[in-house]
Design a protein around this motif. Structure first.
Motif: not given
Length: 356
Positions: A300-314
């Protein structure tokens, strides 16, 4: 349509994908703020991210707020971080370091000479601090003098310079979560009557001066900033947050930063819709995302990239799991901040092995 797996220009870099690993405090450094060899493994395991943003590193001993958190000022700290950046670069990854000063969110037992924490104003936060002796109530901080503010700005410049020496591709200012930059920005924590308080322009002055100092060292195309409007973490509150963050982001355009990282947690206001059109660089969206929501935001063009926290942690191999539509490991909150490898470097890959 931009997907999670299309390249992205972020400042001077081309990222291989649009999955960003969030900065997450992991509390595995030693008492001198030096990262362990475990951190080399941990970040190297996750080099498949388009960009890694590390946990916070304090810019001076007075900026420390928690036990076992790393710094980026001494030779030993820089040398340890250099091993981390080498490991990430060896696997083709990009890595920025997040810089912080916790301000009033600290405790004398964590600071040189048992000093009082510093802040814009003498307003005690509610809550408790993790100290070497366990949880202890926060104390009333000491208000910074004008010359001290200038020295802290210089500390951020020096930390930026040291980060580049350590091999980081760039730096992110932590201006969220109720730490010192947001303490200056927010009306509930800043009651100063000088050039750093009162008007919105004055309250934003510290954040912008710090960014300017970081840009002078690294160039705007290697500097990012994180904000989290209305997160209200660490007893932070602002009377007019929409006005405050609109003003702040408007000031960023001329600075030509690499990215704006906006994390939202439950606010009814569409800050992404409000702030994204005002920023000229890459816009990073974070805050409880999963793959479908991230894909939808990019499409939808609302962001250029997505930031993941706990998902990357595990999930050290999170990008590959997303590519395959595979199931995810479940994060273990009991080991988020505990010392040692458990819950840090021992999460399994898709093939059942532990990443090297």
């Amino acid at each position: 349509m931009n997907t999670l797996f299309s390249p992205l220009q972020l400042g001077r870099y081309t990222l291989e994908n649009r999955l960003v690993m969030a900065p997450m405090t992991r509390s595995r450094a030693d008492d001198d703020g030096v990262q362990s060899e475990l951190a080399v493994t941990y970040y190297g395991q996750r080099a498949g991210a388009g960009l890694i943003i590390t946990e916070c590193a304090y810019v001076s001993p007075m900026g420390r707020g928690y036990v076992r958190t790393p710094g980026i000022q001494t030779d030993a700290q820089v040398a340890a971080w250099r091993q981390v950046t080498d490991a990430v670069h060896a696997k083709g990854g990009k890595i920025f370091i997040q810089l912080w000063h916790t301000g009033r969110i600290s405790h004398p037992s964590l600071l040189p000479g048992n000093a009082l924490p510093v802040a814009p104003s003498t307003i005690k936060p509610s809550g408790q601090s993790w100290t070497p002796a366990g949880l202890q109530d926060y104390v009333t901080p000491r208000a910074l003098e004008l010359d001290e503010i200038a020295r802290i700005v210089a500390d951020f410049a020096a930390a930026t310079r040291r980060a580049l020496e350590a091999g980081f591709d760039g730096v992110e200012l932590h201006a969220a979560s109720g730490y010192l930059p947001e303490q200056f920005l927010s009306s509930g924590t800043n009651q100063r009557q000088d050039s750093y308080g009162g008007s919105l322009e004055n309250r934003a002055r510290f954040v912008l001066e710090v960014l300017d100092a970081m840009v002078a060292e690294a160039g705007g195309d290697r500097v990012g900033i994180k904000i989290a409007p209305e997160m209200n973490f660490n007893d932070i509150v602002d009377a007019h947050p929409q006005e405050t963050f609109t003003y702040l982001v408007n000031q960023l355009r001329a600075r030509k930063l690499a990215y704006l990282h906006v994390a939202l947690f439950g606010t009814p206001v569409d800050y992404h819709g409000l702030l994204r059109p005002r920023f000229a660089g890459a816009y990073l969206m974070g805050g409880g995302l999963d793959q479908p929501r991230a894909e939808a935001a990019l499409a939808a063009g609302r962001a250029d990239a997505a930031v993941f926290g706990a998902a990357f942690l595990a999930n050290p191999d999170l990008p590959e799991r997303f590519r395959r539509g595979a199931s995810l490991n479940t994060p273990d909150p009991d080991t988020f901040y505990s010392p040692g490898p458990k819950g840090y470097t021992d999460y399994p890959l898709l093939n059942g092995t532990t990443a090297a």
